[in-house]
Write an enzyme that holds these catalytic residues in place. Sequence first.
Site, PDB file in Angstrom:
ATOM      1  N   ARG A 176      14.909  18.493   2.835  1.00 38.07           N
ATOM      2  CA  ARG A 176      14.512  18.208   1.444  1.00 38.07           C
ATOM      3  C   ARG A 176      13.085  17.654   1.394  1.00 38.07           C
ATOM      4  O   ARG A 176      12.316  17.976   0.474  1.00 38.07           O
ATOM      5  CB  ARG A 176      15.512  17.248   0.795  1.00 38.07           C
ATOM      6  CG  ARG A 176      15.455  17.197  -0.732  1.00 38.07           C
ATOM      7  CD  ARG A 176      14.488  16.151  -1.249  1.00 38.07           C
ATOM      8  NE  ARG A 176      14.762  14.879  -0.648  1.00 38.07           N
ATOM      9  CZ  ARG A 176      13.828  14.006  -0.278  1.00 38.07           C
ATOM     10  NH1 ARG A 176      12.553  14.247  -0.459  1.00 38.07           N
ATOM     11  NH2 ARG A 176      14.163  12.862   0.301  1.00 38.07           N
TER      12      ARG A 176
ATOM     13  N   HIS B 198      -2.729   0.573   5.030  1.00 38.24           N
ATOM     14  CA  HIS B 198      -2.441   0.536   3.585  1.00 38.24           C
ATOM     15  C   HIS B 198      -1.266   1.465   3.272  1.00 38.24           C
ATOM     16  O   HIS B 198      -1.441   2.674   3.170  1.00 38.24           O
ATOM     17  CB  HIS B 198      -3.674   0.945   2.773  1.00 38.24           C
ATOM     18  CG  HIS B 198      -4.852   0.054   3.051  1.00 38.24           C
ATOM     19  ND1 HIS B 198      -5.001  -1.179   2.463  1.00 38.24           N
ATOM     20  CD2 HIS B 198      -5.894   0.207   3.903  1.00 38.24           C
ATOM     21  CE1 HIS B 198      -6.103  -1.753   2.936  1.00 38.24           C
ATOM     22  NE2 HIS B 198      -6.663  -0.934   3.806  1.00 38.24           N
TER      23      HIS B 198
ATOM     24  N   SER C 208       2.186   0.213   1.157  1.00 37.80           N
ATOM     25  CA  SER C 208       2.623  -0.130  -0.205  1.00 37.80           C
ATOM     26  C   SER C 208       1.452  -0.367  -1.145  1.00 37.80           C
ATOM     27  O   SER C 208       1.626  -0.356  -2.360  1.00 37.80           O
ATOM     28  CB  SER C 208       3.499  -1.395  -0.162  1.00 37.80           C
ATOM     29  OG  SER C 208       4.640  -1.164   0.618  1.00 37.80           O
TER      30      SER C 208
ATOM     31  N   ILE D 295       2.228  11.276   7.815  1.00 33.62           N
ATOM     32  CA  ILE D 295       2.078  12.371   6.849  1.00 33.62           C
ATOM     33  C   ILE D 295       3.046  13.517   7.180  1.00 33.62           C
ATOM     34  O   ILE D 295       2.903  14.198   8.208  1.00 33.62           O
ATOM     35  CB  ILE D 295       0.609  12.868   6.812  1.00 33.62           C
ATOM     36  CG1 ILE D 295      -0.335  11.681   6.578  1.00 33.62           C
ATOM     37  CG2 ILE D 295       0.450  13.953   5.756  1.00 33.62           C
ATOM     38  CD1 ILE D 295      -0.031  10.831   5.344  1.00 33.62           C
TER      39      ILE D 295
ATOM     40  N   MET E 259      34.093   4.568   8.846  1.00 40.28           N
ATOM     41  CA  MET E 259      35.425   5.174   8.776  1.00 40.28           C
ATOM     42  C   MET E 259      35.667   6.187   9.889  1.00 40.28           C
ATOM     43  O   MET E 259      36.814   6.496  10.216  1.00 40.28           O
ATOM     44  CB  MET E 259      35.597   5.860   7.411  1.00 40.28           C
ATOM     45  CG  MET E 259      35.761   4.847   6.290  1.00 40.28           C
ATOM     46  SD  MET E 259      35.673   5.610   4.674  1.00 40.28           S
ATOM     47  CE  MET E 259      37.051   6.728   4.749  1.00 40.28           C
TER      48      MET E 259
ATOM     49  N   GLU F 228       7.716   6.814  -0.294  1.00 41.56           N
ATOM     50  CA  GLU F 228       7.591   7.010  -1.747  1.00 41.56           C
ATOM     51  C   GLU F 228       7.851   5.704  -2.500  1.00 41.56           C
ATOM     52  O   GLU F 228       8.474   5.710  -3.568  1.00 41.56           O
ATOM     53  CB  GLU F 228       8.578   8.078  -2.220  1.00 41.56           C
ATOM     54  CG  GLU F 228       8.412   9.402  -1.545  1.00 41.56           C
ATOM     55  CD  GLU F 228       7.309  10.224  -2.156  1.00 41.56           C
ATOM     56  OE1 GLU F 228       6.835   9.859  -3.243  1.00 41.56           O
ATOM     57  OE2 GLU F 228       6.911  11.200  -1.530  1.00 41.56           O
ATOM     58  N   GLY F 229       7.385   4.599  -1.940  1.00 41.07           N
ATOM     59  CA  GLY F 229       7.640   3.282  -2.530  1.00 41.07           C
ATOM     60  C   GLY F 229       8.908   2.719  -1.935  1.00 41.07           C
ATOM     61  O   GLY F 229       9.989   3.310  -2.078  1.00 41.07           O
TER      62      GLY F 229
ATOM     63  N   HIS G  86      12.150   0.199  -1.283  1.00 40.50           N
ATOM     64  CA  HIS G  86      13.160  -0.354  -2.210  1.00 40.50           C
ATOM     65  C   HIS G  86      12.588  -1.573  -2.945  1.00 40.50           C
ATOM     66  O   HIS G  86      12.710  -1.691  -4.170  1.00 40.50           O
ATOM     67  CB  HIS G  86      14.389  -0.768  -1.386  1.00 40.50           C
ATOM     68  CG  HIS G  86      15.517  -1.319  -2.194  1.00 40.50           C
ATOM     69  ND1 HIS G  86      16.454  -0.529  -2.817  1.00 40.50           N
ATOM     70  CD2 HIS G  86      15.847  -2.605  -2.495  1.00 40.50           C
ATOM     71  CE1 HIS G  86      17.318  -1.294  -3.464  1.00 40.50           C
ATOM     72  NE2 HIS G  86      16.978  -2.556  -3.287  1.00 40.50           N
TER      73      HIS G  86
ATOM     74  N   PHE H 189       3.259  -8.204  -7.723  1.00 41.36           N
ATOM     75  CA  PHE H 189       2.901  -7.561  -6.450  1.00 41.36           C
ATOM     76  C   PHE H 189       2.122  -8.482  -5.531  1.00 41.36           C
ATOM     77  O   PHE H 189       2.133  -8.317  -4.330  1.00 41.36           O
ATOM     78  CB  PHE H 189       2.051  -6.307  -6.718  1.00 41.36           C
ATOM     79  CG  PHE H 189       2.867  -5.161  -7.226  1.00 41.36           C
ATOM     80  CD1 PHE H 189       3.575  -4.373  -6.358  1.00 41.36           C
ATOM     81  CD2 PHE H 189       2.938  -4.894  -8.576  1.00 41.36           C
ATOM     82  CE1 PHE H 189       4.360  -3.323  -6.809  1.00 41.36           C
ATOM     83  CE2 PHE H 189       3.695  -3.845  -9.047  1.00 41.36           C
ATOM     84  CZ  PHE H 189       4.418  -3.057  -8.171  1.00 41.36           C
TER      85      PHE H 189
HETATM   86  C1  FAD Z   1       9.030   9.737   7.982  1.00 39.93           C
HETATM   87  C2  FAD Z   1       8.007   9.308   6.980  1.00 39.93           C
HETATM   88  C3  FAD Z   1       7.327  10.263   6.245  1.00 39.93           C
HETATM   89  C4  FAD Z   1       6.312   9.872   5.361  1.00 39.93           C
HETATM   90  N1  FAD Z   1       5.591  10.846   4.687  1.00 39.93           N
HETATM   91  C5  FAD Z   1       4.463  10.477   3.991  1.00 39.93           C
HETATM   92  C6  FAD Z   1       3.606  11.478   3.437  1.00 39.93           C
HETATM   93  O1  FAD Z   1       3.884  12.691   3.517  1.00 39.93           O
HETATM   94  N2  FAD Z   1       2.455  11.087   2.829  1.00 39.93           N
HETATM   95  C7  FAD Z   1       2.116   9.770   2.701  1.00 39.93           C
HETATM   96  O2  FAD Z   1       1.049   9.483   2.148  1.00 39.93           O
HETATM   97  N3  FAD Z   1       2.935   8.789   3.210  1.00 39.93           N
HETATM   98  C8  FAD Z   1       4.083   9.112   3.849  1.00 39.93           C
HETATM   99  N4  FAD Z   1       4.903   8.144   4.395  1.00 39.93           N
HETATM  100  C9  FAD Z   1       4.473   6.742   4.300  1.00 39.93           C
HETATM  101  C10 FAD Z   1       5.308   5.890   3.358  1.00 39.93           C
HETATM  102  O3  FAD Z   1       5.063   6.242   2.025  1.00 39.93           O
HETATM  103  C11 FAD Z   1       5.001   4.417   3.676  1.00 39.93           C
HETATM  104  O4  FAD Z   1       5.609   4.133   4.916  1.00 39.93           O
HETATM  105  C12 FAD Z   1       5.492   3.478   2.599  1.00 39.93           C
HETATM  106  O5  FAD Z   1       4.673   3.564   1.443  1.00 39.93           O
HETATM  107  C13 FAD Z   1       5.514   2.009   3.055  1.00 39.93           C
HETATM  108  O6  FAD Z   1       4.293   1.641   3.623  1.00 39.93           O
HETATM  109  P1  FAD Z   1       4.263   0.915   5.063  1.00 39.93           P
HETATM  110  O7  FAD Z   1       5.123   1.683   6.006  1.00 39.93           O
HETATM  111  O8  FAD Z   1       2.834   0.711   5.399  1.00 39.93           O
HETATM  112  O9  FAD Z   1       4.976  -0.485   4.834  1.00 39.93           O
HETATM  113  P2  FAD Z   1       4.302  -1.813   4.241  1.00 39.93           P
HETATM  114  O10 FAD Z   1       3.593  -1.531   2.964  1.00 39.93           O
HETATM  115  O11 FAD Z   1       3.550  -2.507   5.331  1.00 39.93           O
HETATM  116  O12 FAD Z   1       5.619  -2.678   3.899  1.00 39.93           O
HETATM  117  C14 FAD Z   1       6.371  -3.386   4.911  1.00 39.93           C
HETATM  118  C15 FAD Z   1       7.416  -4.237   4.203  1.00 39.93           C
HETATM  119  O13 FAD Z   1       6.759  -5.177   3.326  1.00 39.93           O
HETATM  120  C16 FAD Z   1       7.280  -5.059   2.006  1.00 39.93           C
HETATM  121  N5  FAD Z   1       6.220  -5.339   1.038  1.00 39.93           N
HETATM  122  C17 FAD Z   1       4.976  -4.794   0.966  1.00 39.93           C
HETATM  123  N6  FAD Z   1       4.292  -5.291  -0.076  1.00 39.93           N
HETATM  124  C18 FAD Z   1       5.135  -6.157  -0.704  1.00 39.93           C
HETATM  125  C19 FAD Z   1       5.046  -6.986  -1.872  1.00 39.93           C
HETATM  126  N7  FAD Z   1       3.933  -7.012  -2.637  1.00 39.93           N
HETATM  127  N8  FAD Z   1       6.113  -7.756  -2.205  1.00 39.93           N
HETATM  128  C20 FAD Z   1       7.250  -7.723  -1.470  1.00 39.93           C
HETATM  129  N9  FAD Z   1       7.421  -6.958  -0.365  1.00 39.93           N
HETATM  130  C21 FAD Z   1       6.375  -6.177   0.000  1.00 39.93           C
HETATM  131  C22 FAD Z   1       7.799  -3.620   1.897  1.00 39.93           C
HETATM  132  O14 FAD Z   1       8.789  -3.496   0.889  1.00 39.93           O
HETATM  133  C23 FAD Z   1       8.364  -3.415   3.307  1.00 39.93           C
HETATM  134  O15 FAD Z   1       9.656  -3.950   3.383  1.00 39.93           O
HETATM  135  C24 FAD Z   1       5.998   8.499   5.204  1.00 39.93           C
HETATM  136  C25 FAD Z   1       6.739   7.528   5.915  1.00 39.93           C
HETATM  137  C26 FAD Z   1       7.721   7.935   6.783  1.00 39.93           C
HETATM  138  C27 FAD Z   1       8.492   6.884   7.543  1.00 39.93           C
END
Ligand code: FAD
Length: 334
Positions: free
Chosen positions: A40, A86, A88, A113, A287, A313-314, A316, A333
Amino acid sequence: MAELGLLGANLPEKYGCAGVNNVAYGLMMQELERGDSGIRSFASVQGALVMYPIYAFGSETQRRKWLPALANGEKIGCFGLTEPDHGSDPGGMETTAVKDGNNYILNGAKMWITNGSVADVAVVWAKLDGVVRGFLVEKGASGFSAPEMMNKHSLRASVTSELVFQDCRIPADNLLPESKGLASPLSCLTQARYGIAWGVIGAAMACYHEALTYAKTRIQFNKPIASFQLVQQKLVYMLTEITKMQLLALQLGRLKDQKKMKFTQVSLAKRNNVYQALEIARLARDMLGANGITSEYQSMRHMCNLETVKTYEGTHDIHTLIIGGDVTGIPAFS
Ligand SMILES: Cc1cc2nc3c(=O)[nH]c(=O)nc-3n(C[C@H](O)[C@H](O)[C@H](O)COP(=O)(O)OP(=O)(O)OC[C@H]3O[C@@H](n4cnc5c(N)ncnc54)[C@H](O)[C@@H]3O)c2cc1C
Protein backbone atom coordinates in the site's frame (compact mmCIF):
# COMPACT_ATOMS: atom_id res chain seq x y z
CA MET A 1 -1.10 -2.41 -9.92
CA ALA A 2 -0.88 -0.14 -12.96
CA GLU A 3 -2.83 -2.64 -15.07
CA LEU A 4 -5.58 -2.59 -12.43
CA GLY A 5 -5.63 1.23 -12.51
CA LEU A 6 -4.59 1.53 -8.87
CA LEU A 7 -1.85 4.18 -9.27
CA GLY A 8 -3.17 7.71 -8.73
CA ALA A 9 -6.63 6.21 -9.21
CA ASN A 10 -8.49 9.29 -7.89
CA LEU A 11 -6.79 11.65 -10.37
CA PRO A 12 -8.44 12.63 -13.68
CA GLU A 13 -8.77 10.29 -16.66
CA LYS A 14 -7.34 12.93 -19.02
CA TYR A 15 -3.92 12.22 -17.48
CA GLY A 16 -4.28 8.46 -17.89
CA CYS A 17 -5.64 7.86 -14.38
CA ALA A 18 -8.75 5.91 -13.39
CA GLY A 19 -10.71 8.96 -12.14
CA VAL A 20 -12.53 7.00 -9.42
CA ASN A 21 -14.15 8.69 -6.42
CA ASN A 22 -12.36 8.90 -3.09
CA VAL A 23 -14.33 6.12 -1.41
CA ALA A 24 -13.43 3.72 -4.22
CA TYR A 25 -9.81 4.89 -3.95
CA GLY A 26 -9.89 4.25 -0.20
CA LEU A 27 -11.22 0.72 -0.72
CA MET A 28 -8.30 0.07 -3.09
CA MET A 29 -5.89 1.12 -0.34
CA GLN A 30 -7.71 -1.10 2.16
CA GLU A 31 -7.37 -4.16 -0.08
CA LEU A 32 -3.69 -3.47 -0.85
CA GLU A 33 -2.85 -3.17 2.84
CA ARG A 34 -4.82 -6.33 3.61
CA GLY A 35 -1.86 -7.86 1.78
CA ASP A 36 0.94 -5.74 3.24
CA SER A 37 1.48 -2.14 4.39
CA GLY A 38 4.59 -1.97 2.19
CA ILE A 39 2.53 -2.68 -0.94
CA ARG A 40 0.00 0.00 0.00
CA SER A 41 2.89 2.37 0.76
CA PHE A 42 4.19 1.93 -2.78
CA ALA A 43 0.79 2.90 -4.20
CA SER A 44 0.34 5.76 -1.71
CA VAL A 45 3.72 7.29 -2.54
CA GLN A 46 3.23 6.93 -6.29
CA GLY A 47 -0.30 8.36 -6.26
CA ALA A 48 -0.62 10.75 -3.32
CA LEU A 49 2.97 11.94 -2.93
CA VAL A 50 4.30 11.99 -6.49
CA MET A 51 1.39 12.19 -8.92
CA TYR A 52 -0.68 14.50 -6.69
CA PRO A 53 2.01 17.23 -6.32
CA ILE A 54 2.73 17.11 -10.06
CA TYR A 55 -1.03 17.42 -10.67
CA ALA A 56 -1.56 20.15 -8.06
CA PHE A 57 1.66 22.20 -8.36
CA GLY A 58 3.11 21.24 -11.73
CA SER A 59 2.87 22.98 -15.10
CA GLU A 60 0.65 21.47 -17.80
CA THR A 61 3.83 20.32 -19.57
CA GLN A 62 4.99 18.52 -16.41
CA ARG A 63 1.57 16.92 -15.96
CA ARG A 64 1.48 15.63 -19.55
CA LYS A 65 5.04 14.34 -19.32
CA TRP A 66 4.79 12.53 -15.99
CA LEU A 67 1.23 11.61 -14.99
CA PRO A 68 0.40 9.06 -17.73
CA ALA A 69 3.80 7.38 -17.31
CA LEU A 70 3.41 7.21 -13.52
CA ALA A 71 -0.18 5.91 -13.85
CA ASN A 72 0.80 3.11 -16.21
CA GLY A 73 3.80 2.10 -14.11
CA GLU A 74 6.35 2.95 -16.79
CA LYS A 75 7.90 5.38 -14.29
CA ILE A 76 8.24 5.14 -10.50
CA GLY A 77 8.42 8.13 -8.19
CA CYS A 78 9.41 9.02 -4.64
CA PHE A 79 8.78 11.94 -2.28
CA GLY A 80 11.67 13.50 -0.37
CA LEU A 81 10.66 15.65 2.60
CA THR A 82 12.17 14.05 5.74
CA GLU A 83 15.83 14.81 6.50
CA PRO A 84 18.29 13.18 8.91
CA ASP A 85 17.77 16.04 11.42
CA HIS A 86 14.19 17.07 10.56
CA GLY A 87 11.33 14.55 10.75
CA SER A 88 8.31 15.85 12.65
CA ASP A 89 9.58 19.39 12.02
CA PRO A 90 9.98 19.52 8.22
CA GLY A 91 9.93 23.34 8.25
CA GLY A 92 13.46 23.18 9.66
CA MET A 93 14.74 21.47 6.48
CA GLU A 94 18.31 22.25 5.46
CA THR A 95 18.21 21.15 1.81
CA THR A 96 18.63 24.19 -0.41
CA ALA A 97 18.16 25.09 -4.06
CA VAL A 98 20.02 27.96 -5.73
CA LYS A 99 19.29 29.28 -9.21
CA ASP A 100 22.26 29.13 -11.59
CA GLY A 101 21.38 30.28 -15.12
CA ASN A 102 19.01 27.68 -16.61
CA ASN A 103 19.58 25.30 -13.71
CA TYR A 104 18.93 24.86 -10.02
CA ILE A 105 21.71 23.49 -7.81
CA LEU A 106 20.49 21.33 -4.91
CA ASN A 107 22.48 20.53 -1.78
CA GLY A 108 21.40 18.48 1.23
CA ALA A 109 20.08 15.03 2.16
CA LYS A 110 16.76 13.28 2.62
CA MET A 111 16.24 10.13 4.68
CA TRP A 112 13.67 7.33 5.01
CA ILE A 113 12.42 7.84 1.46
CA THR A 114 10.04 5.14 0.21
CA ASN A 115 10.84 3.93 -3.34
CA GLY A 116 13.96 6.20 -3.31
CA SER A 117 16.49 3.92 -4.99
CA VAL A 118 14.00 2.48 -7.50
CA ALA A 119 12.51 5.83 -8.49
CA ASP A 120 12.86 7.43 -11.92
CA VAL A 121 11.80 10.78 -10.50
CA ALA A 122 11.99 12.26 -7.02
CA VAL A 123 9.69 15.05 -5.84
CA VAL A 124 12.18 16.88 -3.62
CA TRP A 125 11.34 19.68 -1.21
CA ALA A 126 14.08 22.29 -0.74
CA LYS A 127 14.37 25.92 0.32
CA LEU A 128 14.79 28.44 -2.49
CA ASP A 129 15.53 31.89 -1.08
CA GLY A 130 14.24 30.59 2.28
CA VAL A 131 10.88 29.35 0.86
CA VAL A 132 10.04 25.62 0.57
CA ARG A 133 9.53 24.66 -3.10
CA GLY A 134 9.09 21.36 -4.92
CA PHE A 135 11.60 20.12 -7.55
CA LEU A 136 11.61 17.12 -9.88
CA VAL A 137 14.95 15.33 -9.71
CA GLU A 138 15.37 12.63 -12.33
CA LYS A 139 17.40 9.47 -11.84
CA GLY A 140 20.92 10.01 -13.11
CA ALA A 141 21.01 13.78 -12.43
CA SER A 142 24.59 14.86 -11.75
CA GLY A 143 25.40 15.02 -8.03
CA PHE A 144 22.37 12.87 -7.07
CA SER A 145 22.50 9.44 -5.44
CA ALA A 146 19.93 7.29 -3.62
CA PRO A 147 21.55 4.60 -1.44
CA GLU A 148 19.13 2.00 -0.07
CA MET A 149 18.61 1.77 3.72
CA MET A 150 18.85 -1.79 5.05
CA ASN A 151 18.08 -3.85 8.19
CA LYS A 152 14.48 -2.77 8.76
CA HIS A 153 12.26 -4.91 11.00
CA SER A 154 9.20 -3.21 9.50
CA LEU A 155 7.85 -2.50 6.01
CA ARG A 156 10.28 -5.03 4.61
CA ALA A 157 8.34 -5.31 1.32
CA SER A 158 9.04 -1.62 0.67
CA VAL A 159 12.28 -0.04 -0.53
CA THR A 160 13.52 2.76 1.78
CA SER A 161 16.43 5.01 0.80
CA GLU A 162 18.44 8.12 1.42
CA LEU A 163 18.54 10.85 -1.21
CA VAL A 164 21.84 12.71 -1.37
CA PHE A 165 22.35 15.98 -3.29
CA GLN A 166 25.90 17.24 -3.74
CA ASP A 167 25.80 20.21 -6.11
CA CYS A 168 23.03 18.35 -7.91
CA ARG A 169 22.20 20.18 -11.11
CA ILE A 170 18.67 20.04 -12.54
CA PRO A 171 17.00 22.05 -15.34
CA ALA A 172 15.14 25.19 -14.18
CA ASP A 173 12.00 23.69 -15.80
CA ASN A 174 11.98 21.03 -13.06
CA LEU A 175 10.70 23.45 -10.43
CA LEU A 176 7.02 22.77 -9.61
CA PRO A 177 5.86 26.31 -10.39
CA GLU A 178 2.78 26.40 -8.15
CA SER A 179 4.53 25.02 -5.05
CA LYS A 180 4.79 27.76 -2.45
CA GLY A 181 5.86 27.20 1.13
CA LEU A 182 5.52 24.32 3.56
CA ALA A 183 1.75 24.16 2.94
CA SER A 184 2.50 22.51 -0.43
CA PRO A 185 4.20 19.33 0.89
CA LEU A 186 1.77 19.27 3.83
CA SER A 187 -1.17 19.18 1.41
CA CYS A 188 0.42 16.11 -0.23
CA LEU A 189 0.65 14.49 3.20
CA THR A 190 -3.08 15.11 3.69
CA GLN A 191 -3.73 13.05 0.53
CA ALA A 192 -1.45 10.24 1.67
CA ARG A 193 -2.80 10.21 5.22
CA TYR A 194 -6.30 9.84 3.80
CA GLY A 195 -5.14 6.65 2.03
CA ILE A 196 -3.48 5.41 5.22
CA ALA A 197 -6.70 5.85 7.22
CA TRP A 198 -8.32 3.40 4.78
CA GLY A 199 -5.32 1.16 4.23
CA VAL A 200 -4.74 0.11 7.82
CA ILE A 201 -8.32 -1.19 8.00
CA GLY A 202 -7.17 -3.87 5.56
CA ALA A 203 -4.25 -4.87 7.80
CA ALA A 204 -6.65 -5.05 10.77
CA MET A 205 -9.12 -7.17 8.78
CA ALA A 206 -6.37 -9.61 7.81
CA CYS A 207 -5.37 -9.99 11.47
CA TYR A 208 -8.98 -10.38 12.63
CA HIS A 209 -9.70 -13.10 10.08
CA GLU A 210 -6.50 -14.93 10.92
CA ALA A 211 -7.26 -14.82 14.66
CA LEU A 212 -10.90 -15.91 14.16
CA THR A 213 -9.95 -18.84 11.92
CA TYR A 214 -7.22 -19.93 14.32
CA ALA A 215 -9.44 -19.61 17.41
CA LYS A 216 -12.07 -21.91 15.88
CA THR A 217 -9.56 -24.67 15.14
CA ARG A 218 -7.02 -24.45 17.98
CA ILE A 219 -8.03 -26.89 20.72
CA GLN A 220 -7.01 -26.34 24.37
CA PHE A 221 -8.68 -27.87 27.45
CA ASN A 222 -10.55 -30.12 24.94
CA LYS A 223 -12.33 -27.15 23.36
CA PRO A 224 -11.65 -24.67 20.57
CA ILE A 225 -10.14 -21.55 22.17
CA ALA A 226 -12.96 -19.60 20.43
CA SER A 227 -15.31 -21.08 23.04
CA PHE A 228 -13.64 -19.17 25.89
CA GLN A 229 -15.20 -15.90 26.93
CA LEU A 230 -11.88 -13.99 27.07
CA VAL A 231 -11.10 -14.99 23.49
CA GLN A 232 -14.57 -14.01 22.30
CA GLN A 233 -14.15 -10.64 24.01
CA LYS A 234 -10.99 -10.00 21.94
CA LEU A 235 -12.76 -10.95 18.70
CA VAL A 236 -15.70 -8.69 19.54
CA TYR A 237 -13.32 -5.81 20.32
CA MET A 238 -11.59 -6.31 16.94
CA LEU A 239 -14.82 -6.47 14.98
CA THR A 240 -16.23 -3.39 16.74
CA GLU A 241 -13.12 -1.30 16.15
CA ILE A 242 -12.83 -2.39 12.49
CA THR A 243 -16.46 -1.37 11.95
CA LYS A 244 -15.84 2.04 13.58
CA MET A 245 -12.68 2.53 11.50
CA GLN A 246 -14.63 1.77 8.33
CA LEU A 247 -17.40 4.21 9.22
CA LEU A 248 -14.87 6.95 9.97
CA ALA A 249 -13.04 6.38 6.68
CA LEU A 250 -16.30 6.18 4.71
CA GLN A 251 -17.56 9.49 6.09
CA LEU A 252 -14.16 11.09 5.44
CA GLY A 253 -14.27 9.84 1.83
CA ARG A 254 -17.74 11.28 1.33
CA LEU A 255 -16.57 14.64 2.71
CA LYS A 256 -13.51 14.51 0.42
CA ASP A 257 -15.73 13.85 -2.59
CA GLN A 258 -17.83 16.88 -1.59
CA LYS A 259 -14.57 18.90 -1.16
CA LYS A 260 -15.46 19.50 2.49
CA MET A 261 -12.74 17.39 4.12
CA LYS A 262 -10.45 19.23 6.57
CA PHE A 263 -6.87 18.18 7.25
CA THR A 264 -7.63 17.95 10.97
CA GLN A 265 -10.29 15.34 10.20
CA VAL A 266 -7.68 13.39 8.26
CA SER A 267 -5.38 13.59 11.28
CA LEU A 268 -8.15 12.22 13.48
CA ALA A 269 -8.79 9.30 11.13
CA LYS A 270 -5.10 8.50 10.55
CA ARG A 271 -4.35 8.65 14.28
CA ASN A 272 -7.32 6.55 15.36
CA ASN A 273 -7.24 3.95 12.61
CA VAL A 274 -3.51 3.24 12.81
CA TYR A 275 -3.70 3.00 16.61
CA GLN A 276 -6.62 0.58 16.48
CA ALA A 277 -5.09 -1.49 13.67
CA LEU A 278 -1.96 -1.89 15.78
CA GLU A 279 -4.02 -2.90 18.82
CA ILE A 280 -5.86 -5.47 16.69
CA ALA A 281 -2.61 -6.85 15.23
CA ARG A 282 -1.19 -7.24 18.76
CA LEU A 283 -4.34 -9.00 19.98
CA ALA A 284 -4.31 -11.33 16.98
CA ARG A 285 -0.65 -12.14 17.59
CA ASP A 286 -1.50 -12.92 21.20
CA MET A 287 -4.38 -15.23 20.24
CA LEU A 288 -2.11 -17.20 17.91
CA GLY A 289 0.12 -18.13 20.85
CA ALA A 290 3.64 -19.23 19.95
CA ASN A 291 2.59 -19.79 16.35
CA GLY A 292 1.94 -16.06 16.18
CA ILE A 293 5.63 -15.20 16.27
CA THR A 294 6.42 -17.15 13.11
CA SER A 295 6.23 -16.07 9.50
CA GLU A 296 3.74 -18.92 8.88
CA TYR A 297 1.12 -16.46 10.09
CA GLN A 298 0.70 -12.84 9.03
CA SER A 299 -0.39 -10.97 12.17
CA MET A 300 3.11 -10.24 13.46
CA ARG A 301 4.21 -9.01 10.01
CA HIS A 302 1.25 -6.61 9.98
CA MET A 303 2.06 -5.61 13.57
CA CYS A 304 5.67 -4.76 12.70
CA ASN A 305 4.56 -2.90 9.56
CA LEU A 306 2.04 -0.85 11.53
CA GLU A 307 4.83 0.45 13.78
CA THR A 308 6.13 2.28 10.69
CA VAL A 309 2.66 3.43 9.69
CA LYS A 310 2.20 4.83 13.21
CA THR A 311 5.42 6.85 12.74
CA TYR A 312 5.36 8.02 9.14
CA GLU A 313 3.13 10.73 7.65
CA GLY A 314 3.03 12.41 11.07
CA THR A 315 3.53 10.34 14.20
CA HIS A 316 0.61 9.42 16.45
CA ASP A 317 1.62 12.19 18.88
CA ILE A 318 2.05 14.81 16.17
CA HIS A 319 -1.54 14.11 15.07
CA THR A 320 -2.60 14.47 18.71
CA LEU A 321 -1.04 17.96 18.65
CA ILE A 322 -2.69 18.84 15.32
CA ILE A 323 -6.13 17.89 16.68
CA GLY A 324 -5.39 19.40 20.10
CA GLY A 325 -4.43 22.69 18.46
CA ASP A 326 -7.65 22.62 16.46
CA VAL A 327 -9.97 22.01 19.40
CA THR A 328 -8.27 24.44 21.81
CA GLY A 329 -6.95 27.04 19.39
CA ILE A 330 -3.57 26.69 21.15
CA PRO A 331 -0.70 25.08 19.19
CA ALA A 332 1.46 22.92 21.49
CA PHE A 333 4.26 21.86 19.11
CA SER A 334 7.00 23.78 20.86
C1 FAD B 1 9.67 2.98 6.49
C2 FAD B 1 9.53 4.47 6.44
C3 FAD B 1 9.20 5.08 5.24
C4 FAD B 1 9.14 6.48 5.16
N1 FAD B 1 8.87 7.07 3.94
C5 FAD B 1 9.03 8.44 3.82
C6 FAD B 1 8.94 9.05 2.53
O1 FAD B 1 8.66 8.39 1.51
N2 FAD B 1 9.18 10.39 2.43
C7 FAD B 1 9.47 11.15 3.52
O2 FAD B 1 9.69 12.36 3.36
N3 FAD B 1 9.54 10.58 4.77
C8 FAD B 1 9.34 9.26 4.94
N4 FAD B 1 9.44 8.66 6.18
C9 FAD B 1 9.82 9.50 7.32
C10 FAD B 1 8.71 9.74 8.33
O3 FAD B 1 7.73 10.59 7.80
C11 FAD B 1 9.36 10.27 9.62
O4 FAD B 1 10.04 9.19 10.21
C12 FAD B 1 8.35 10.87 10.57
O5 FAD B 1 7.89 12.13 10.10
C13 FAD B 1 8.92 11.08 11.98
O6 FAD B 1 10.14 11.76 11.94
P1 FAD B 1 11.42 11.17 12.73
O7 FAD B 1 11.56 9.72 12.41
O8 FAD B 1 12.55 12.08 12.44
O9 FAD B 1 11.03 11.26 14.27
P2 FAD B 1 11.14 12.55 15.21
O10 FAD B 1 10.49 13.73 14.58
O11 FAD B 1 12.55 12.69 15.68
O12 FAD B 1 10.23 12.08 16.45
C14 FAD B 1 10.70 11.17 17.47
C15 FAD B 1 9.66 11.12 18.57
O13 FAD B 1 9.48 12.43 19.13
C16 FAD B 1 8.10 12.80 19.09
N5 FAD B 1 7.98 14.24 18.89
C17 FAD B 1 8.57 15.01 17.93
N6 FAD B 1 8.21 16.29 18.06
C18 FAD B 1 7.34 16.34 19.11
C19 FAD B 1 6.59 17.38 19.74
N7 FAD B 1 6.62 18.66 19.30
N8 FAD B 1 5.81 17.06 20.81
C20 FAD B 1 5.73 15.78 21.25
N9 FAD B 1 6.40 14.74 20.70
C21 FAD B 1 7.19 15.03 19.63
C22 FAD B 1 7.50 12.00 17.93
O14 FAD B 1 6.10 11.83 18.08
C23 FAD B 1 8.27 10.68 18.07
O15 FAD B 1 7.65 9.87 19.03
C24 FAD B 1 9.40 7.26 6.31
C25 FAD B 1 9.68 6.63 7.54
C26 FAD B 1 9.74 5.26 7.59
C27 FAD B 1 10.06 4.59 8.91
